[in-house]
Motif scaffolding. Sequence first.
Motif, short mmCIF file in Angstrom:
data_model
loop_
_atom_site.label_atom_id
_atom_site.label_comp_id
_atom_site.label_asym_id
_atom_site.label_seq_id
_atom_site.Cartn_x
_atom_site.Cartn_y
_atom_site.Cartn_z
N ALA A 64 2.39 1.74 -3.45
CA ALA A 64 1.35 2.17 -4.39
C ALA A 64 0.99 3.64 -4.16
O ALA A 64 0.94 4.42 -5.11
N ARG A 65 0.79 4.01 -2.91
CA ARG A 65 0.38 5.38 -2.56
C ARG A 65 1.49 6.40 -2.83
O ARG A 65 1.26 7.46 -3.40
N GLU A 73 0.82 -1.21 0.00
CA GLU A 73 0.00 0.00 0.00
C GLU A 73 0.85 1.26 0.00
O GLU A 73 0.54 2.21 -0.72
N MET A 98 -7.00 3.58 -5.56
CA MET A 98 -6.53 2.20 -5.50
C MET A 98 -7.37 1.49 -4.44
O MET A 98 -7.44 1.94 -3.30
N VAL A 107 0.80 6.25 -7.37
CA VAL A 107 -0.25 7.27 -7.52
C VAL A 107 0.33 8.56 -8.12
O VAL A 107 -0.22 9.07 -9.10
N SER A 140 -7.26 -2.97 -7.25
CA SER A 140 -7.76 -2.43 -8.51
C SER A 140 -7.45 -0.94 -8.53
O SER A 140 -7.48 -0.28 -7.50
N VAL A 141 -7.16 -0.43 -9.71
CA VAL A 141 -6.85 0.99 -9.86
C VAL A 141 -7.92 1.61 -10.75
O VAL A 141 -8.18 1.13 -11.85
#
Length: 77
Positions: free
Chosen positions: A5-6, A2, A23, A10, A32-33
């Motif tokens: 991803a963040r 996470e 996300m 992003v 999933s995005v």
Amino acid sequence: MEALARDKFVPMIMSSGASKVQMLRTGDLSFSVVTEYEDADKAEKAQSRIAEIRSQATTELPMTMADVSSGTVFAKG
């Protein structure tokens, strides 16, 4: 996963011209995005960069790309 991803992906997606990125966790090692653009033209222009970002994400995140979908918003709340 996470945090990466963040903090990394992003901002990369936003730099492609996206107006919004969400996300969503869908399982222990899956997500999933949902990426939104102001209009279809901006979305189309971003697709080569988005493909590069997806490719990089699959090497850095413990995930497999299962599907890619696109479309236009016809209703929202």
